[in-house]
Design a protein around this motif. Structure first.
Motif, PDB file in Angstrom:
ATOM      1  N   LEU A 115       0.839  -1.186   0.000  1.00 36.20           N
ATOM      2  CA  LEU A 115       0.000   0.000   0.000  1.00 36.20           C
ATOM      3  C   LEU A 115       0.879   1.243   0.000  1.00 36.20           C
ATOM      4  CD1 LEU A 115      -2.843  -0.947   2.508  1.00 36.20           C
ATOM      5  CD2 LEU A 115      -2.771  -1.222   0.033  1.00 36.20           C
ATOM      6  N   ALA A 116       0.626   2.139  -0.919  1.00 35.17           N
ATOM      7  CA  ALA A 116       1.376   3.387  -0.987  1.00 35.17           C
ATOM      8  C   ALA A 116       0.876   4.346   0.087  1.00 35.17           C
ATOM      9  CB  ALA A 116       1.230   4.009  -2.373  1.00 35.17           C
ATOM     10  N   GLU A 117       1.640   5.417   0.298  1.00 34.34           N
ATOM     11  CA  GLU A 117       1.267   6.372   1.347  1.00 34.34           C
ATOM     12  C   GLU A 117      -0.121   6.962   1.143  1.00 34.34           C
ATOM     13  OE1 GLU A 117       2.871  10.519   3.362  1.00 34.34           O
ATOM     14  OE2 GLU A 117       4.303   9.001   2.696  1.00 34.34           O
ATOM     15  N   PRO A 118      -0.526   7.362  -0.063  1.00 36.77           N
ATOM     16  CA  PRO A 118      -1.892   7.903  -0.227  1.00 36.77           C
ATOM     17  C   PRO A 118      -2.966   6.900   0.187  1.00 36.77           C
ATOM     18  CG  PRO A 118      -0.554   8.437  -2.138  1.00 36.77           C
ATOM     19  CD  PRO A 118       0.251   7.486  -1.313  1.00 36.77           C
ATOM     20  N   GLU A 119      -2.719   5.625  -0.047  1.00 34.72           N
ATOM     21  CA  GLU A 119      -3.687   4.597   0.348  1.00 34.72           C
ATOM     22  C   GLU A 119      -3.743   4.461   1.870  1.00 34.72           C
ATOM     23  OE1 GLU A 119      -3.597   1.422  -3.274  1.00 34.72           O
ATOM     24  OE2 GLU A 119      -1.792   1.518  -2.038  1.00 34.72           O
ATOM     25  N   ILE A 120      -2.580   4.506   2.506  1.00 35.82           N
ATOM     26  CA  ILE A 120      -2.538   4.438   3.972  1.00 35.82           C
ATOM     27  C   ILE A 120      -3.288   5.627   4.572  1.00 35.82           C
ATOM     28  CG2 ILE A 120      -1.019   4.599   5.990  1.00 35.82           C
ATOM     29  CD1 ILE A 120      -0.887   1.891   4.722  1.00 35.82           C
ATOM     30  N   ARG A 121      -3.068   6.806   4.027  1.00 35.41           N
ATOM     31  CA  ARG A 121      -3.746   8.001   4.533  1.00 35.41           C
ATOM     32  C   ARG A 121      -5.252   7.899   4.331  1.00 35.41           C
ATOM     33  NH1 ARG A 121      -0.734  13.010   5.100  1.00 35.41           N
ATOM     34  NH2 ARG A 121       1.511  12.618   5.018  1.00 35.41           N
ATOM     35  N   ASN A 158      -6.996   0.867  -8.609  1.00 43.79           N
ATOM     36  CA  ASN A 158      -5.585   1.220  -8.765  1.00 43.79           C
ATOM     37  C   ASN A 158      -5.234   2.509  -8.047  1.00 43.79           C
ATOM     38  OD1 ASN A 158      -5.147  -1.033 -10.401  1.00 43.79           O
ATOM     39  ND2 ASN A 158      -5.750   0.071 -12.259  1.00 43.79           N
ATOM     40  N   THR A 159      -6.246   3.310  -7.703  1.00 43.29           N
ATOM     41  CA  THR A 159      -5.955   4.621  -7.120  1.00 43.29           C
ATOM     42  C   THR A 159      -6.311   4.715  -5.646  1.00 43.29           C
ATOM     43  OG1 THR A 159      -8.124   5.384  -7.881  1.00 43.29           O
ATOM     44  CG2 THR A 159      -6.226   5.804  -9.318  1.00 43.29           C
ATOM     45  N   THR A 160      -7.396   4.083  -5.241  1.00 39.89           N
ATOM     46  CA  THR A 160      -7.811   4.147  -3.841  1.00 39.89           C
ATOM     47  C   THR A 160      -8.100   2.739  -3.341  1.00 39.89           C
ATOM     48  OG1 THR A 160     -10.139   4.424  -4.432  1.00 39.89           O
ATOM     49  CG2 THR A 160      -8.824   6.436  -4.130  1.00 39.89           C
ATOM     50  N   LEU A 242       9.738   1.952   7.358  1.00 37.37           N
ATOM     51  CA  LEU A 242       8.885   2.892   6.627  1.00 37.37           C
ATOM     52  C   LEU A 242       9.726   3.938   5.899  1.00 37.37           C
ATOM     53  CD1 LEU A 242       5.885   3.556   9.049  1.00 37.37           C
ATOM     54  CD2 LEU A 242       5.946   2.161   6.997  1.00 37.37           C
ATOM     55  N   GLY A 243      10.885   3.521   5.421  1.00 37.22           N
ATOM     56  CA  GLY A 243      11.757   4.463   4.723  1.00 37.22           C
ATOM     57  C   GLY A 243      11.137   5.049   3.479  1.00 37.22           C
ATOM     58  N   HIS A 244      10.137   4.345   2.901  1.00 38.62           N
ATOM     59  CA  HIS A 244       9.492   4.839   1.680  1.00 38.62           C
ATOM     60  C   HIS A 244       8.357   5.800   1.984  1.00 38.62           C
ATOM     61  CE1 HIS A 244       7.244   1.438   3.209  1.00 38.62           C
ATOM     62  NE2 HIS A 244       6.217   1.732   2.450  1.00 38.62           N
ATOM     63  N   MET A 245       8.027   5.993   3.267  1.00 41.49           N
ATOM     64  CA  MET A 245       6.952   6.904   3.665  1.00 41.49           C
ATOM     65  C   MET A 245       7.524   8.254   4.079  1.00 41.49           C
ATOM     66  SD  MET A 245       4.081   5.185   3.395  1.00 41.49           S
ATOM     67  CE  MET A 245       3.545   3.475   3.210  1.00 41.49           C
ATOM     68  N   SER A 246       6.682   9.273   4.043  1.00 44.57           N
ATOM     69  CA  SER A 246       7.130  10.618   4.397  1.00 44.57           C
ATOM     70  C   SER A 246       7.414  10.710   5.892  1.00 44.57           C
ATOM     71  CB  SER A 246       6.070  11.649   4.018  1.00 44.57           C
ATOM     72  OG  SER A 246       4.916  11.505   4.830  1.00 44.57           O
ATOM     73  N   ARG A 247       8.244  11.672   6.235  1.00 50.42           N
ATOM     74  CA  ARG A 247       8.598  11.880   7.638  1.00 50.42           C
ATOM     75  C   ARG A 247       7.373  12.275   8.454  1.00 50.42           C
ATOM     76  NH1 ARG A 247      13.120  16.308   9.623  1.00 50.42           N
ATOM     77  NH2 ARG A 247      13.101  15.792  11.839  1.00 50.42           N
TER      78      ARG A 247
END
Length: 494
Positions: A115-121, A158-160, A242-247
């Motif tokens: 799951l990419a960060e936008p999906e996690i959010r 694919n987006t959400t 979580l190195g691929h996620m934003s700080r």
């Protein structure tokens, strides 16, 4: 369209056919059924009396039914029916809910979907909306078992990640109610890895669900069960994974998964607000915090989550004041050892001078020799006592002196606090009279440049050295971040 096999199944309660078993554990079954009255699939939760049950099992099942009857949220499967049954080999209680066509987040993890960060959010916002609804019921409703298998995705794209539903209210609790009855032992509720420390004592508050949500999101983002991640004390460590996620998202997740419940968000709404403004919390180009117009209580809670590991620095909040307290260095530090050595040197030196005076005094002859001996002895005694006294003061300082930084909306007070004595303020000035608060990159000293200082000394430049206060580089950096936040925050107008 109803299949032939479904039509041939015996009907429970004269209307429900069982199609398959979705899940099972001792005493409970989750069944996929068909409601012939409504002509739709349903989920049937079955409490089996043939299995060994505790009185609390039946009590929890009735509590789940009671709670689901009053809930009305589009992301919580609708309550349809409940009844006691003793037919066709089923003996126990049954609860019927609307069926959600989808897959659990646990299944998503098992499929090794990333799951990419936008999906996690997006998932976080949806689940927080459900928790906000539950926690605002009267009395407050606490789920107590948020985990990947308790969350169902209706569809994916694919987006959400699709719409999320919260299911499995088997451990639900309304605030003010208790698990135990009489002398029954307290049982540990929740699922290991997702439950916060307070649930080990069967205590639950809204922040309990927020911790479980944080641990669930960490599992989704890392692909690793929280129990498999490294830990420091009771805190889950997931920064490297979580190195691929934003700080900002990592900081927000650390806030949710704080072991101490009072350090987590006060409510689901506060967590929603924090997630919405997470990208504004950090200014990457300057590595400073910026919390905008968030409340002071949110500032304190978030700043505590950013504290270096194992720090002894404390943050207090009272009467529109945020106070940072640097504790005494203590006796296990190098400054204490040096100060104690200086004290003992002064004491031993004084004793040696006194013994030498007693030894040589009878051997002296004449007035001038005696006068010279008195002057020399007094001089050396004075220096030795002064040296020892300075060491004694430094010893007390390392044992008892605290540094207090009080941040009012438009005033900063920085001083040294010792028990039974008034605070010795080094800085007392308005925010508008501060030219700059500077910590050079990689430096260990915060320098205050002031236009006006209302202390007795009135120094317009003051330094806060990390080494002299026993602070680590990460601690002095954290203090600087707090000061920069306060400096940028606009004082509320009266």
């Amino acid at each position: 369209m109803v299949s032939t096999s479904t039509l041939q199944q015996p009907r429970l309660h004269n209307r429900y056919s069982i199609q398959q078993t979705l899940g099972a554990r001792l005493g409970r079954r989750t069944l996929l059924g068909y409601d012939h009255s409504r002509n739709c699939q349903v989920v049937i939760k079955y409490l089996c009396f043939d299995d060994p049950l505790q009185p609390s099992d039946t009590k929890r099942f009735h509590e789940e039914i009671t709670v689901l009857k009053i809930l009305d949220h589009p992301a919580i499967p609708t309550y349809l029916d409940s009844f006691e049954i003793n037919e066709h080999g089923y003996v126990g209680l049954m609860l019927v809910q609307a069926y959600i066509d989808g897959q659990s987040l646990y299944a998503v993890i098992n499929e090794q979907k990333t799951l990419a960060e936008p999906e996690i959010r997006d998932l976080a916002r949806q689940i927080l909306d459900i928790l906000d609804y539950l926690h605002n019921q009267r009395p407050t409703i606490i789920h107590r078992d948020i985990k990947p298998s308790s969350l169902v995705l209706s569809q994916t794209s694919n987006t959400t990640p699709g719409k999320v539903y919260l299911v499995d209210f088997g451990l639900v609790q309304r605030a003010g109610t208790t698990e135990g009855i009489g002398e029954e032992p307290i049982l540990i509720s929740g699922t290991p890895g997702y439950r916060p420390p307070e649930q080990l004592g069967d205590r639950a508050v809204p922040a309990t669900d927020l911790y479980s949500l944080g641990a669930t999101l960490v599992h989704l983002a890392t692909g690793q069960h929280p129990n498999q991640l490294p830990q420091r004390g009771l805190r889950i460590l997931f920064g490297q994974e979580l190195g691929h996620m934003s700080r900002s998202l990592k900081a927000w997740l650390r806030w949710l998964t704080q072991p101490k419940q009072h350090k987590r968000p006060l409510s689901a709404q506060a967590a929603i607000q924090g997630l919405a403004q997470a990208d504004k919390i950090f200014v990457p180009s300057h590595n400073h915090l910026s919390l905008g117009n968030l409340s002071q209580r949110f500032q304190r809670a978030f700043l505590e989550t950013m504290a270096p590991a194992d720090t002894q620095l404390k943050i207090f909040e009272y009467s529109q004041t945020l106070e940072v307290v640097l504790p005494p260095q203590g006796w296990k530090t190098k400054p204490f050892c040096l100060a104690f050595l200086q004290t003992m040197t002064g004491v031993v030196g004084t004793w040696l001078i006194f013994q030498s005076f007693r030894y040589f005094w009878p051997q002296l002859i004449g007035f001038w020799q005696h006068l010279l001996a008195i002057v020399v002895s007094w001089g050396w005694t004075h220096l030795s006592l002064r040296f020892g006294y300075q060491g004694f003061k430094r010893t007390l300082t390392t044992l008892f002196q605290q540094v207090s930084i009080q941040l009012l909306p438009d005033i900063i007070l920085l001083g040294y606090r010792v028990p039974c004595r008034p605070v010795d303020y080094q800085i007392n000035t308005y925010k508008q009279d501060i030219e700059d608060i500077d910590l050079q990159p990689g430096g260990s000293t915060i320098t205050f440049h002031l236009r006006n200082n209302r202390t007795v000394m009135g120094k317009l430049e003051y330094v806060l050295p990390a080494l002299d206060l026993g602070l680590t580089p990460s601690e002095i950096s954290w203090i600087n971040n707090i000061l920069q936040l306060w400096l940028k925050h606009k004082a509320p107008s009266v």
